[in-house]
Design a protein around this motif. Structure first.
Motif, PDB file in Angstrom:
ATOM      1  N   ALA A  39       0.859  -1.189   0.000  1.00 60.30           N
ATOM      2  CA  ALA A  39       0.000   0.000   0.000  1.00 60.30           C
ATOM      3  C   ALA A  39       0.891   1.232   0.000  1.00 60.30           C
ATOM      4  N   PRO A  40       0.678   2.146  -0.947  1.00 59.91           N
ATOM      5  CA  PRO A  40       1.584   3.303  -1.048  1.00 59.91           C
ATOM      6  C   PRO A  40       1.390   4.294   0.096  1.00 59.91           C
ATOM      7  N   ASP A  41       2.428   5.037   0.357  1.00 60.93           N
ATOM      8  CA  ASP A  41       2.384   6.116   1.338  1.00 60.93           C
ATOM      9  C   ASP A  41       1.959   7.381   0.590  1.00 60.93           C
ATOM     10  N   PHE A  42       0.678   7.709   0.662  1.00 60.36           N
ATOM     11  CA  PHE A  42       0.137   8.827  -0.092  1.00 60.36           C
ATOM     12  C   PHE A  42       0.693  10.164   0.377  1.00 60.36           C
ATOM     13  N   VAL A  43       0.978  10.282   1.660  1.00 61.04           N
ATOM     14  CA  VAL A  43       1.533  11.536   2.166  1.00 61.04           C
ATOM     15  C   VAL A  43       2.912  11.779   1.555  1.00 61.04           C
ATOM     16  N   ALA A  44       3.739  10.745   1.510  1.00 63.98           N
ATOM     17  CA  ALA A  44       5.067  10.886   0.907  1.00 63.98           C
ATOM     18  C   ALA A  44       4.951  11.246  -0.570  1.00 63.98           C
ATOM     19  N   LEU A  45       4.025  10.615  -1.257  1.00 61.55           N
ATOM     20  CA  LEU A  45       3.846  10.870  -2.685  1.00 61.55           C
ATOM     21  C   LEU A  45       3.396  12.311  -2.949  1.00 61.55           C
ATOM     22  N   VAL A  46       2.446  12.798  -2.164  1.00 67.27           N
ATOM     23  CA  VAL A  46       1.958  14.168  -2.350  1.00 67.27           C
ATOM     24  C   VAL A  46       3.025  15.179  -1.912  1.00 67.27           C
ATOM     25  N   LEU A  47       3.783  14.863  -0.872  1.00 69.27           N
ATOM     26  CA  LEU A  47       4.874  15.755  -0.465  1.00 69.27           C
ATOM     27  C   LEU A  47       5.934  15.872  -1.547  1.00 69.27           C
ATOM     28  N   VAL A  48       6.259  14.756  -2.192  1.00 73.70           N
ATOM     29  CA  VAL A  48       7.226  14.804  -3.293  1.00 73.70           C
ATOM     30  C   VAL A  48       6.656  15.614  -4.449  1.00 73.70           C
ATOM     31  N   PHE A  49       5.393  15.405  -4.760  1.00 73.86           N
ATOM     32  CA  PHE A  49       4.777  16.155  -5.852  1.00 73.86           C
ATOM     33  C   PHE A  49       4.856  17.654  -5.598  1.00 73.86           C
ATOM     34  N   TRP A  50       4.417  18.098  -4.421  1.00 73.95           N
ATOM     35  CA  TRP A  50       4.435  19.532  -4.139  1.00 73.95           C
ATOM     36  C   TRP A  50       5.855  20.041  -3.935  1.00 73.95           C
ATOM     37  N   GLY A  51       6.761  19.198  -3.460  1.00 70.09           N
ATOM     38  CA  GLY A  51       8.161  19.599  -3.346  1.00 70.09           C
ATOM     39  C   GLY A  51       8.793  19.844  -4.703  1.00 70.09           C
ATOM     40  N   ILE A  52       8.330  19.124  -5.711  1.00 74.22           N
ATOM     41  CA  ILE A  52       8.846  19.311  -7.067  1.00 74.22           C
ATOM     42  C   ILE A  52       8.128  20.465  -7.767  1.00 74.22           C
ATOM     43  N   HIS A  53       6.812  20.554  -7.619  1.00 75.66           N
ATOM     44  CA  HIS A  53       6.041  21.545  -8.359  1.00 75.66           C
ATOM     45  C   HIS A  53       5.927  22.897  -7.645  1.00 75.66           C
ATOM     46  N   GLN A  54       5.916  22.903  -6.341  1.00 72.57           N
ATOM     47  CA  GLN A  54       5.777  24.154  -5.574  1.00 72.57           C
ATOM     48  C   GLN A  54       6.729  24.144  -4.379  1.00 72.57           C
ATOM     49  N   PRO A  55       8.048  24.184  -4.612  1.00 76.73           N
ATOM     50  CA  PRO A  55       8.983  24.058  -3.489  1.00 76.73           C
ATOM     51  C   PRO A  55       8.947  25.237  -2.519  1.00 76.73           C
ATOM     52  N   ARG A  56       8.463  26.377  -2.942  1.00 77.60           N
ATOM     53  CA  ARG A  56       8.398  27.518  -2.029  1.00 77.60           C
ATOM     54  C   ARG A  56       7.173  27.487  -1.129  1.00 77.60           C
ATOM     55  N   LYS A  57       6.168  26.728  -1.524  1.00 77.37           N
ATOM     56  CA  LYS A  57       4.947  26.673  -0.725  1.00 77.37           C
ATOM     57  C   LYS A  57       4.897  25.447   0.190  1.00 77.37           C
ATOM     58  N   VAL A  58       5.485  24.354  -0.253  1.00 82.78           N
ATOM     59  CA  VAL A  58       5.516  23.137   0.557  1.00 82.78           C
ATOM     60  C   VAL A  58       6.981  22.753   0.720  1.00 82.78           C
ATOM     61  N   GLY A  59       7.477  22.939   1.913  1.00 80.14           N
ATOM     62  CA  GLY A  59       8.889  22.690   2.147  1.00 80.14           C
ATOM     63  C   GLY A  59       9.117  21.702   3.265  1.00 80.14           C
ATOM     64  N   ILE A  60      10.249  21.865   3.881  1.00 79.77           N
ATOM     65  CA  ILE A  60      10.686  20.926   4.906  1.00 79.77           C
ATOM     66  C   ILE A  60       9.814  21.016   6.158  1.00 79.77           C
ATOM     67  N   GLY A  61       9.368  22.221   6.505  1.00 81.15           N
ATOM     68  CA  GLY A  61       8.522  22.387   7.691  1.00 81.15           C
ATOM     69  C   GLY A  61       7.201  21.646   7.566  1.00 81.15           C
ATOM     70  N   VAL A  62       6.578  21.746   6.414  1.00 75.33           N
ATOM     71  CA  VAL A  62       5.313  21.025   6.176  1.00 75.33           C
ATOM     72  C   VAL A  62       5.573  19.519   6.204  1.00 75.33           C
ATOM     73  N   ALA A  63       6.675  19.094   5.603  1.00 77.45           N
ATOM     74  CA  ALA A  63       7.011  17.667   5.599  1.00 77.45           C
ATOM     75  C   ALA A  63       7.244  17.161   7.019  1.00 77.45           C
ATOM     76  N   PHE A  64       7.923  17.951   7.844  1.00 80.88           N
ATOM     77  CA  PHE A  64       8.159  17.552   9.227  1.00 80.88           C
ATOM     78  C   PHE A  64       6.849  17.421   9.991  1.00 80.88           C
ATOM     79  N   ALA A  65       5.953  18.397   9.818  1.00 82.83           N
ATOM     80  CA  ALA A  65       4.659  18.354  10.506  1.00 82.83           C
ATOM     81  C   ALA A  65       3.833  17.147  10.061  1.00 82.83           C
TER      82      ALA A  65
END
Length: 172
Positions: A39-65
């Motif tokens: 079963a995939p980790d959807f949070v990791a997948l969406v974090l990677v997507f937004w980290g690639i497409h919108q790195p200024r809006k979704v960064g390390i702080g959001v990933a940590f939370a």
């Protein structure tokens, strides 16, 4: 050039849509299938997507939370998912300019090692804390997530696409 894929100018992404997509990914991880092998980790997948497409809006702080939320949900060692998601977001931000030049299937091949790295970090921390290795079948989760990359990309970019039938009174 015949057969070339069109280049779209995307609208700006709404921060509410980013929050909604992360919430939906978290809710998908809460479902009971998260305990199944593969079963995939959807949070990791969406974090990677937004980290690639919108790195200024979704960064390390959001990933940590999000990682802390997943740690609480999974009842794992506090910081196991947070560390993995933080490193995942950092590497996704580092390679975001390169990955966006490629078509979606090639992007998926760039995302695959990132997801494997995150899983390896989670497995290492889990092994270090408990002394139990989850098994090699645990890493199938990354392959399933990469297979979902084109679908996730299409879904998350859909609100940003412009109308197909252009209005000629608009400047762009």
């Amino acid at each position: 050039m015949p057969g070339a894929r069109p280049n779209y100018i995307l609208l700006p992404v709404s921060p509410l849509f980013i929050a909604f997509s992360l919430t939906c990914a978290f809710m998908l991880n809460l479902l009971p299938w998260g305990q199944w092998t593969g079963a995939p980790d959807f949070v990791a997948l969406v974090l990677v997507f937004w980290g690639i497409h919108q790195p200024r809006k979704v960064g390390i702080g959001v990933a940590f939370a999000m990682g802390l939320l997943m740690d609480v949900h999974d009842a794992t060692l506090l910081g196991e998912n947070a560390l993995a998601y933080t490193l995942l977001s950092y590497v996704a931000t580092m390679i975001h300019r390169r990955v966006l030049w490629f078509p979606v299937l090639t992007q998926a091949m760039h995302v695959f090692p990132l997801l494997l790295l995150a899983q390896a970090i989670q497995s290492f921390v889990h092994f270090f804390a408990t002394g139990r290795f989850p098994g090699w079948l645990h890493f199938i989760e990354s392959a399933v997530a990469v297979a979902l990359w084109p679908v996730i990309t299409w879904l998350l970019l859909a609100p940003q696409r412009r109308a197909v039938d252009r209005d000629h009174t608009r400047p762009i």
